[in-house]
Write an enzyme that holds these catalytic residues in place. Structure first.
Site, short mmCIF file in Angstrom:
data_model
loop_
_atom_site.label_atom_id
_atom_site.label_comp_id
_atom_site.label_asym_id
_atom_site.label_seq_id
_atom_site.Cartn_x
_atom_site.Cartn_y
_atom_site.Cartn_z
N ALA A 20 0.90 -1.36 -0.04
CA ALA A 20 0.09 0.26 0.06
C ALA A 20 0.76 1.19 0.05
CB ALA A 20 -0.87 -0.15 1.30
N ARG A 46 7.52 -13.40 -4.22
CA ARG A 46 6.29 -13.25 -4.61
C ARG A 46 5.90 -12.86 -5.91
NH1 ARG A 46 5.54 -13.90 1.07
NH2 ARG A 46 5.63 -11.74 1.09
N SER A 47 6.50 -11.63 -5.84
CA SER A 47 6.29 -10.76 -6.69
C SER A 47 7.07 -10.37 -7.74
CB SER A 47 5.92 -9.27 -6.31
OG SER A 47 5.12 -9.25 -4.87
N CYS A 136 2.59 6.37 11.78
CA CYS A 136 1.67 7.04 10.91
C CYS A 136 0.89 7.91 11.81
CB CYS A 136 0.73 6.06 9.86
SG CYS A 136 0.11 5.13 10.88
N HIS A 249 -6.59 8.07 8.72
CA HIS A 249 -7.01 7.85 10.41
C HIS A 249 -7.50 9.17 10.99
CE1 HIS A 249 -4.71 4.35 10.21
NE2 HIS A 249 -3.37 4.54 10.33
N GLN A 322 -3.17 8.18 6.19
CA GLN A 322 -1.99 7.36 6.73
C GLN A 322 -1.19 7.00 5.81
OE1 GLN A 322 -2.48 3.75 5.75
NE2 GLN A 322 -0.39 3.44 6.77
P1 A2P Z 1 5.02 -8.74 -1.91
O1 A2P Z 1 3.93 -8.00 -2.32
O2 A2P Z 1 6.11 -9.42 -2.80
O3 A2P Z 1 4.71 -9.57 -0.67
P2 A2P Z 1 1.83 -4.07 2.77
O4 A2P Z 1 2.54 -3.30 3.62
O5 A2P Z 1 0.78 -3.40 1.76
O6 A2P Z 1 1.14 -5.32 3.25
O7 A2P Z 1 3.10 -4.28 1.69
C1 A2P Z 1 4.09 -5.02 2.04
C2 A2P Z 1 5.25 -5.04 1.16
O8 A2P Z 1 6.59 -5.50 1.88
C3 A2P Z 1 5.03 -5.53 -0.18
O9 A2P Z 1 5.45 -4.82 -1.19
C4 A2P Z 1 5.51 -6.93 0.02
O10 A2P Z 1 6.16 -7.66 -0.98
C5 A2P Z 1 7.02 -6.50 0.86
N1 A2P Z 1 7.48 -7.50 1.33
C6 A2P Z 1 6.95 -8.42 2.36
N2 A2P Z 1 7.86 -9.39 2.56
C7 A2P Z 1 9.04 -9.02 2.24
C8 A2P Z 1 10.24 -9.70 2.11
N3 A2P Z 1 10.52 -10.79 3.05
N4 A2P Z 1 11.26 -9.38 1.24
C9 A2P Z 1 10.80 -8.19 0.55
N5 A2P Z 1 9.57 -7.65 0.53
C10 A2P Z 1 8.65 -8.03 1.27
#
Ligand code: A2P
Length: 357
Positions: A20, A46-47, A136, A249, A322
Site C-alpha cells: 500500500a 512472490r512479486s 503514521c 486515520h 495514513q
Molecule cells: P510482496 O507483495 O511481494 O509480498 P503491505 O504493507 O501493503 O502489506 O506491503 C508490504 C510490502 O512489503 C509488499 O511490497 C511486500 O511484497 C513487501 N514484502 C513483504 N515481505 C517481504 C520480504 N521478505 N522481502 C521483500 N519484500 C517483502
C-alpha cells in the site's frame, strides 16, 4: 548518498514496491517530479517478474537481494520491520541512504526520526545512513500539535485514535471490503489480517500489549513524539483503536497547555501551519472526515474547542491519510530534504573552490 551521485538525478530503490505504501511512493515520486536517474522496484520473490508502468516505461519488480542495492543512492523501504532489519545495513554498506518506514530503527539513538515540518534538521545527522519515518498516527498528531506547541508550550497530550484498515497494509484493506460483502451476504467473513472482523466492528489496536496495559501502537505514539519533539519528558497518553474505515486515520486530541490559549489563537496558528488544513463549518456540523482526507497531502484539523474541564485545555479533531502524509509522503519529503542538503553541499564546494582559485 554520495554528493556526486546526487548532483542531478538520484537512483532510487523502493523496497516493498507492491504494498500500500510502496504503491503510493511510486505515485508520489512521479507526482512530485522527483529527479530520478533510475527507479528499482523491490519486493518479495512472490512479486518478482510483475510489472508496473512508470513515466511511460514498464518496470519489472525484482526479488530483493544483496545485488539490488548496487549503484543505488537512496532506498525507500516499506516492507515491514524484519525486512528492514535484514536489508537496511546491506543497502547502507552498498553506499545508499535508507529512509525506512518500518519501526525497526525508530528509537535507535543513531537514527533520526523525522517529520520535515517539525524537525527537518535532524535528517542531516544520520551516523548509520538510515533515517526513520515515524509511525503514521504519530506523524499526523505531530503535524497538528507541533505548530501550537512551538508557540504555546503544551504540558500534556491525551489522544484517542480511530485507525483505518490501510494502516495494516493493502491486504487488510482488501479484507475489510471482503468482510463487508460477506456480512451483507450473511456469510462468514475472512479474518486474516486482524484477530477479529473489522467490518461493522471496532477494537483496541491489535499490537502487542506491555505490562502497563499499553499496546505497541500507543507506546509508539508516546515514545516517537518525545523523540521527534526532542522532549524526553513530554507527558502524553494514547488509546489506539482500529475502526472499519478503509483509508485515513482520525484522532481526537486533548491538549493541556502551560498557560491558557484561546480557540481563536489556536486556529490562527494552525491556519498558518504548513501541511495542515483547517476544516470547520460549525453551522453545518462539518469537520474533517476520513473520506475527505483520503488521497490528500494535508492533515485536516477542526472542531477546535475549549476543554470545559480545564482552563488551559483545548480539544481538537484531525483526519489524515495514513498512506500519504502518515507514510509515503513523509518519506518522499525526507528524500527531498536530502536533495536540498546535497545541492547546498555542492554549491558550498563550488564556492570554496572558486575562492581558493
Ligand atoms: P510482496 O507483495 O511481494 O509480498 P503491505 O504493507 O501493503 O502489506 O506491503 C508490504 C510490502 O512489503 C509488499 O511490497 C511486500 O511484497 C513487501 N514484502 C513483504 N515481505 C517481504 C520480504 N521478505 N522481502 C521483500 N519484500 C517483502
Amino acid at each position: 548518498m554520495e554528493e556526486s551521485a546526487l548532483s542531478n538525478r538520484v537512483s532510487v530503490a523502493i523496497l516493498g514496491a507492491t504494498g500500500a505504501v510502496g504503491t503510493e511512493l511510486i505515485e508520489l515520486l512521479d507526482e512530485r517530479d522527483f529527479p530520478l536517474s533510475e527507479l528499482k522496484l523491490l519486493a518479495s520473490p512472490r512479486s518478482a517478474g510483475k510489472t508496473i508502468d512508470f513515466r511511460g516505461e514498464t518496470l519489472t519488480i525484482e526479488a530483493v537481494s544483496a545485488e539490488s542495492f548496487k549503484n543505488v543512492d537512496l532506498v525507500l523501504a516499506s516492507a515491514g520491520g524484519s525486512t528492514s532489519q535484514k536489508w537496511a545495513r546491506v543497502a547502507t554498506e552498498a553506499g545508499a541512504v535508507v529512509i525506512d518506514n518500518s519501526s525497526a530503527f525508530r528509537m535507535d539513538s543513531d537514527v533520526p526520526l523525522v517529520v520535515p515540518e517539525v524537525n527537518p534538521e535532524a535528517a542531516s545527522d544520520r551516523p548509520k545512513g538510515i533515517i526513520a519515518n515515524p509511525n503514521c498516527t504519530t506523524i499526523l498528531m505531530a503535524m497538528a500539535v507541533w505548530p501550537l506547541h512551538r508557540i504555546e508550550p503544551v504540558e500534556r497530550i491525551v489522544v484517542s485514535t480511530y485507525q483505518s484498515a490501510s494502516g495494516a497494509g493493502a491486504k487488510a484493506m482488501a479484507e475489510l471490503l471482503e468482510q463487508t460483502k460477506a456480512i451483507l451476504n450473511q456469510a462468514n467473513p475472512p479474518t486474516e489480517s486482524f484477530p477479529y472482523p473489522l467490518a461493522f466492528n471496532l477494537f483496541p489496536h491489535n499490537s502487542p500489549l506491555n505490562d502497563l496495559g499499553y499496546c505497541q501502537e500507543e507506546m509508539k505514539m508516546i515514545n516517537e513524539t518525545r523523540k521527534i519533539f526532542d522532549e524526553p519528558e513530554l507527558r502524553l497518553s494514547a488509546t489506539c483503536v482500529r475502526v472499519p474505515v478503509l483509508r485515513a486515520h482520525s484522532e481526537a486530541i486533548n491538549l493541556e497547555f502551560k498557560s491558557p490559549i484561546s480557540v481563536d489563537r489556536a486556529r490562527e496558528i494552525l491556519t498558518a501551519a504548513p501541511g495542515v488544513k483547517l476544516i470547520e463549518d460549525w453551522q453545518a456540523n462539518y469537520f474533517p472526515m476520513p473520506i475527505d482526507a483520503s488521497g490528500q497531502d494535508d492533515v485536516l484539523v477542526g472542531r477546535i474547542r475549549q476543554d470545559l474541564s480545564h482552563p488551559c485545555g483545548l480539544e481538537l479533531w484531525l483526519c489524515g491519510d495514513q498512506i500519504r502524509k502518515g507514510a509515503a509522503l513523509n518519506a518522499v519529503q525526507i528524500a527531498e530534504l536530502l536533495l536540498q542538503e546535497n545541492r547546498q553541499n555542492l554549491s558550498q564546494t563550488a564556492t570554496t573552490s572558486k575562492s581558493a582559485i
